[in-house]
Design an enzyme around this catalytic site. Structure first.
Site, PDB file in Angstrom:
ATOM      1  N   ASP A  59       0.848  -1.195   0.000  1.00 20.38           N
ATOM      2  CA  ASP A  59       0.000   0.000   0.000  1.00 20.38           C
ATOM      3  C   ASP A  59       0.886   1.248   0.000  1.00 20.38           C
ATOM      4  O   ASP A  59       1.833   1.327   0.792  1.00 20.38           O
ATOM      5  CB  ASP A  59      -0.857  -0.056   1.285  1.00 20.38           C
ATOM      6  N   PHE A  81       1.273   6.212 -10.363  1.00 20.56           N
ATOM      7  CA  PHE A  81      -0.056   5.995 -10.940  1.00 20.56           C
ATOM      8  C   PHE A  81      -1.093   5.614  -9.883  1.00 20.56           C
ATOM      9  O   PHE A  81      -2.283   5.816 -10.099  1.00 20.56           O
ATOM     10  CB  PHE A  81      -0.025   4.819 -11.938  1.00 20.56           C
ATOM     11  N   ALA A  83      -3.892   4.910  -7.554  1.00 18.98           N
ATOM     12  CA  ALA A  83      -4.989   5.782  -7.133  1.00 18.98           C
ATOM     13  C   ALA A  83      -6.289   4.999  -7.155  1.00 18.98           C
ATOM     14  O   ALA A  83      -6.394   3.954  -7.808  1.00 18.98           O
ATOM     15  CB  ALA A  83      -5.116   6.980  -8.083  1.00 18.98           C
ATOM     16  N   TYR A 158     -13.519  12.234  -6.413  1.00 15.63           N
ATOM     17  CA  TYR A 158     -12.314  11.746  -7.116  1.00 15.63           C
ATOM     18  C   TYR A 158     -11.429  12.913  -7.527  1.00 15.63           C
ATOM     19  O   TYR A 158     -10.245  12.965  -7.196  1.00 15.63           O
ATOM     20  CB  TYR A 158     -12.714  10.924  -8.352  1.00 15.63           C
ATOM     21  N   LYS A 162      -7.644  14.079  -6.290  1.00 20.34           N
ATOM     22  CA  LYS A 162      -6.498  14.205  -7.212  1.00 20.34           C
ATOM     23  C   LYS A 162      -5.956  15.645  -7.155  1.00 20.34           C
ATOM     24  O   LYS A 162      -4.742  15.857  -7.178  1.00 20.34           O
ATOM     25  CB  LYS A 162      -6.895  13.846  -8.644  1.00 20.34           C
ATOM     26  N   ASN A 188      -8.523   8.181 -20.883  1.00 14.21           N
ATOM     27  CA  ASN A 188      -7.806   7.140 -21.633  1.00 14.21           C
ATOM     28  C   ASN A 188      -8.738   5.991 -21.982  1.00 14.21           C
ATOM     29  O   ASN A 188      -9.748   5.781 -21.307  1.00 14.21           O
ATOM     30  CB  ASN A 188      -6.707   6.541 -20.756  1.00 14.21           C
ATOM     31  N   PRO A 213     -25.814   1.356 -20.502  1.00 14.97           N
ATOM     32  CA  PRO A 213     -26.307   2.524 -19.768  1.00 14.97           C
ATOM     33  C   PRO A 213     -25.626   3.818 -20.206  1.00 14.97           C
ATOM     34  O   PRO A 213     -24.402   3.928 -20.163  1.00 14.97           O
ATOM     35  CB  PRO A 213     -25.947   2.212 -18.306  1.00 14.97           C
ATOM     36  N   ASN A 257     -20.678  11.325 -25.294  1.00 12.79           N
ATOM     37  CA  ASN A 257     -20.744   9.929 -24.847  1.00 12.79           C
ATOM     38  C   ASN A 257     -21.609   9.072 -25.775  1.00 12.79           C
ATOM     39  O   ASN A 257     -21.261   7.936 -26.097  1.00 12.79           O
ATOM     40  CB  ASN A 257     -21.307   9.855 -23.424  1.00 12.79           C
TER      41      ASN A 257
END
Ligand code: NAD
Ligand code: TYD
Length: 356
Positions: A59, A81, A83, A158, A162, A188, A213, A257
Site C-alpha cells: 500500500d 499511478f 490511485a 475523485y 487528485k 484514456n 447505460p 458519450n
C-alpha cells in the site's frame, strides 16, 4: 537507473510497465501495487520474468514499506499511478479516495524527500513524476480548453482528491525543492481497461447483449486518448520534462458519450457475432439516471507538450477504438474473470440504482 512505478497492475500503470520493459533500456523497475479490485496481476503476468522487473504487493500509505523500498532499491525515479480512479465509486464511498489519493501521495512524497533531500543526500538526477487527470480543472462549457494555467475547480470526490495530491506535489517542489514533474491527462481507453469505465463497459456489455447505460442524455463530452499515447507522453516527460513543470496530455479527440457508444455498437455489429435476436447493438442503449454533479465537458490543450517536448499522439480515435475492440474480442478470459468475480454484484446493485 532504479524506477519505482506505483499502481503498475492497473490500467495505465500496466500499459506503462509494458512500454518501458518493451524498450532495451538498462534499468530496474519495482512495481508497487496493493491489488485493489482494479489491480490485476494478469495485466503484467507475461512481463514478470524480465530480470529488470520486481513486483511488490503493498500500500502506498504504508510509510515503513515505502521507506524500505527507497533504501533497498536506491530509487532514482518515481512514476506514481496508484490511485482510486472511478468517479462513480468516489460518489458512493469517498473515504478510500482520500486515503489512497491524498495520504498515499503524501506518504510517497515524504519517502522521496527523506531519501533524496535528507542530510548528506543528493537529489541530482532524481525525478518524481505524478500522474494526474484533467478532471482537476472542473467542467467546461461549449467552448475552450484546459491549459496548464487553468485554475483548479474539482467537482467530484475523485477529482478533489487528485487536486489535493497535485497541490501536495507542487508544494513539495516549491517548499523543499523535490524534483517533481506532473502530467494532467484526459480520458484514456485501450487494452486492460477495467470494465466499469465507459468504453470497456460498453464493449463487454454489447458483446453479451446486455443493456448499455448512458447517463443523462449522452451529451457530455470527453476528450479521448489511446492509453499507449498517454504512456509515451509520460515517458517523454520523465526523460525530458522540466523539473517543477506540469504538462497537459490529450489527443484532441472530443466526443459526446452517445457518439462513443454508437460507434462501439456499429463496429461490434461489423466484427463480432450478431446478437441472439438479430437486432443491431444500438437497440441495447438505455438512457439512465444521470451522475450527480456530472461534469459536462473536458477538453485538453496539449500544445506545451507538443511544442516543448515534441510529443504527438500516434493513434486516432477511429484506429484506437478498433484496436481496443479487437483486444477485448481476443481477451474474453481476462474480462470474464473480472465480470464473474465480486465485481458482478457491485455492477448489479449500481445499475439497479441507475434505473430508479
Ligand atoms: P486503475 O484504477 O486502473 O488502477 C489503479 C491501480 O492502483 C490499481 O492497480 C490498484 O491496485 C492500485 N492501487 C490503488 N490503491 C492503491 C494503494 N493504496 N497502494 C498501492 N496501489 C494501489 O487506474 P488507472 O485508470 O490506471 O489510472 C492510473 C492513474 O492515472 C491514476 O492516478 C489516475 O488518476 C490517472 N489518470 C487516469 C485517467 C483515465 O482515463 N483512466 C486519465 C488521467 C489520469
Ligand atoms: P468514465 O469512464 O467513468 O470516466 P470519467 O467519469 O472519469 O470521465 O465516464 C466517461 C463518461 O461516460 C462520463 O461522462 C460518464 C459517462 N458514463 C455513462 O454514460 N455510462 C456509464 O455506464 C459510465 C460508466 C459512464
Amino acid at each position: 537507473m532504479n524506477i519505482l512505478v506505483t499502481g503498475g497492475c492497473g490500467f495505465i500503470g500496466g500499459n506503462f510497465v509494458r512500454l518501458l520493459l518493451g524498450t532495451d533500456r538498462d534499468f530496474r523497475l519495482v512495481n508497487l501495487d496493493k491489488l485493489t479490485y482494479a489491480g490485476n496481476l494478469a495485466n503484467v503476468a507475461d512481463l514478470a520474468d524480465d530480470p529488470r522487473y520486481r513486483f511488490v504487493k503493498g500500500d502506498i500509505c504504508d510509510a515503513e514499506l515505502i521507506n524500505r523500498i527507497f533504501s533497498e532499491e536506491k530509487i532514482d525515479h518515481v512514476v506514481h499511478f496508484a490511485a482510486e480512479s472511478h468517479v462513480d465509486r468516489s460518489i458512493d464511498g469517498p473515504a478510500a479516495f482520500i486515503e489512497t489519493n491524498i495520504i498515499g501521495t503524501f506518504t510517497l512524497l515524504e519517502a522521496a524527500r527523506a531519501a533524496w533531500l535528507g542530510e548528506g543526500r543528493d537529489a541530482t538526477g532524481k525525478r518524481f513524476l505524478h500522474v494526474s487527470t484533467d478532471e482537476v480543472y472542473g467542467s467546461l462549457g461549449e467552448t475552450g480548453y484546459f491549459t496548464e494555467t487553468t485554475p483548479y475547480d474539482p467537482r467530484s470526490p475523485y477529482s478533489a482528491s487528485k487536486a489535493s495530491s497535485d497541490h501536495l506535489v507542487s508544494a513539495y517542489h516549491h517548499t523543499y525543492g523535490l524534483p517533481t514533474l506532473m502530467t494532467n491527462c484526459s480520458n484514456n481507453y485501450g487494452p486492460y481497461h477495467f470494465p466499469e469505465k465507459l468504453i470497456p463497459l460498453i464493449i463487454t456489455n454489447a458483446l453479451k447483449g446486455k443493456d448499455l447505460p448512458v447517463y443523462g442524455d449522452g451529451s457530455n463530452v470527453r476528450d479521448w486518448l489511446y492509453v499507449v499515447d498517454h504512456c509515451r507522453a509520460i515517458l517523454r516527460v520523465l526523460d525530458q520534462g522540466k523539473v517543477g513543470d506540469t504538462y497537459n496530455v490529450g489527443g484532441n479527440s472530443e466526443k459526446k458519450n452517445l457518439e462513443v457508444v454508437e460507434t462501439i455498437c456499429d463496429l461490434l455489429d461489423e466484427v463480432a457475432p450478431p446478437l441472439a435476436d438479430g437486432m443491431p447493438r444500438r437497440s441495447l442503449i438505455r438512457f439512465v439516471k444521470d451522475r450527480p454533479g456530472h461534469d459536462k465537458r473536458y477538453a485538453i490543450d496539449a500544445s506545451k507538450l507538443r511544442s516543448e517536448l515534441g510529443w504527438e499522439p500516434e493513434v486516432t480515435f477511429q484506429e484506437g477504438i478498433r484496436r481496443t475492440i479487437e483486444w477485448y474480442l481476443a481477451n474474453t478470459a481476462w474480462t470474464d474473470a473480472i465480470l464473474n468475480g465480486s465485481y458482478q454484484e457491485y455492477y448489479r446493485s449500481m445499475y439497479s440504482e441507475r434505473l430508479k
